[in-house]
Design a protein around this motif. Sequence first.
Motif, PDB file in Angstrom:
ATOM      1  N   ARG A   1       0.855  -1.357   0.030  1.00 55.18           N
ATOM      2  CA  ARG A   1       0.014  -0.019   0.041  1.00 55.18           C
ATOM      3  C   ARG A   1       0.876   1.359  -0.147  1.00 55.18           C
TER       4      ARG A   1
ATOM      5  N   GLU B   1      -9.855   8.792   3.441  1.00 59.88           N
ATOM      6  CA  GLU B   1     -10.364   7.114   3.787  1.00 59.88           C
ATOM      7  C   GLU B   1      -9.089   6.374   3.820  1.00 59.88           C
ATOM      8  N   ASP B   2      -8.504   6.381   2.667  1.00 60.40           N
ATOM      9  CA  ASP B   2      -7.171   5.503   2.767  1.00 60.40           C
ATOM     10  C   ASP B   2      -6.380   5.646   4.240  1.00 60.40           C
TER      11      ASP B   2
ATOM     12  N   GLU C   1      -7.462   5.836   7.098  1.00 63.29           N
ATOM     13  CA  GLU C   1      -7.992   5.052   8.099  1.00 63.29           C
ATOM     14  C   GLU C   1      -7.929   3.586   7.848  1.00 63.29           C
ATOM     15  N   GLU C   2      -7.882   3.082   6.411  1.00 58.32           N
ATOM     16  CA  GLU C   2      -7.583   1.533   6.282  1.00 58.32           C
ATOM     17  C   GLU C   2      -6.180   1.473   6.716  1.00 58.32           C
TER      18      GLU C   2
ATOM     19  N   GLN D   1      -5.645   1.101  10.311  1.00 60.42           N
ATOM     20  CA  GLN D   1      -6.381   0.161  11.104  1.00 60.42           C
ATOM     21  C   GLN D   1      -5.490  -1.236  10.466  1.00 60.42           C
ATOM     22  N   ALA D   2      -5.121  -1.364   9.246  1.00 66.36           N
ATOM     23  CA  ALA D   2      -4.575  -2.484   8.694  1.00 66.36           C
ATOM     24  C   ALA D   2      -3.045  -2.758   9.383  1.00 66.36           C
TER      25      ALA D   2
END
Length: 353
Positions: free
Chosen positions: A140, A332-333, A335-336, A339-340
Amino acid sequence: MVRTMTLTSKRRFGGSLLLAGVAAVGLSIGSAAQAAEWKFAIEEIDGSVQDRYAQEFKRLVEEKSGGDITVTVYPYGTLGTSADLTELVTQGAIQFANSSPGHLGTLVPEIQVFSIPYLLSDNNEANKKVLTESPVIYERLGSEFEEKGLKLLTMYPEGEMVWTTNREIRKPEDFDNFKMRTMVSPMLVEAYESFGANPTPMPYGEVYGGLQLKQIDGQVNPIFAIEEMKFYEVTDYMIWAGQQQFTTTVVTNADWYAADLTDEQRKIVDETVAELADYIFEVQDEFNETRLEKIKQAKPDMKMIRLSDEERAVFEERAQAVRERYVEMVGEDGEEVLQALEEEIKQAEKEAM
Ligand code: 6CS
């Protein structure tokens, strides 16, 4: 056979033109190709953690290439600030650089996840595992680097960051009217605002003078750096708040790596990077331990404070707002990613127990 870095990547030529060119210069390409010279710029001085990494990288690359490749290491101060080094890599002027998240936030905002206090584990073995293997980092975040023309080769930790200050800090109120030097990423400004300080971003090379001239009241860095940069000489306290692990990345130019390197050269780079993960982890551990002793010897009246769990919890609570700011900044990205990454850290902590 190895090949020198040139600005004439394969993609910039039509196939037939390239073939004609090769035929015209014949063997001379082969002989010039023997002497590849790579430049590796670090954000720290000679004898630092990054220096040990780059020197070992040089040794291994030169050995694996049978002397076809030579690597020159440029220590901090020879080519510019951290941001300058990253830019030189994107331009293809140098091949490798350390680009620490603390300085990279404007170029690659997502990497600032590593500037969120209390995100990484207290267990540095778990951090090492995540920093070396994480799909969130290499897939990512790696693609965010690619968009900026950078290939993210590796990340490694350099030790717990400790505050060195001219006053005792145990709670956010103690940070009132306190100018805390940070690296230049916007998330670090958010972090120290949330702690109650007045964050003051500045390049590494200006920190000693800033403390001496009282333009700043404190700074934060791993112990090895506090020792080699002599920050302890111009501060009175070392304070462990457990808030952050210093992390760095090693980057190369994405086009050069993908298109200009031969398969053999790329293999040498990849193998070397993989081999150095354990090595550098041990180096930073040893440096941080032995240099603390050096500081104690050089300045016996340096006051050393470890925040209690209760004191630390207050700062940890404040850091919640920094997570929210990260998501606001990155979207948004973000947040992901957050979390990940937290999931990966939890998993690595279980495995490291
Ligand atoms: O505080 C800084 O700016 C620097 N600290 C370390 C330990 N390495 C490089 C970075 O630029």
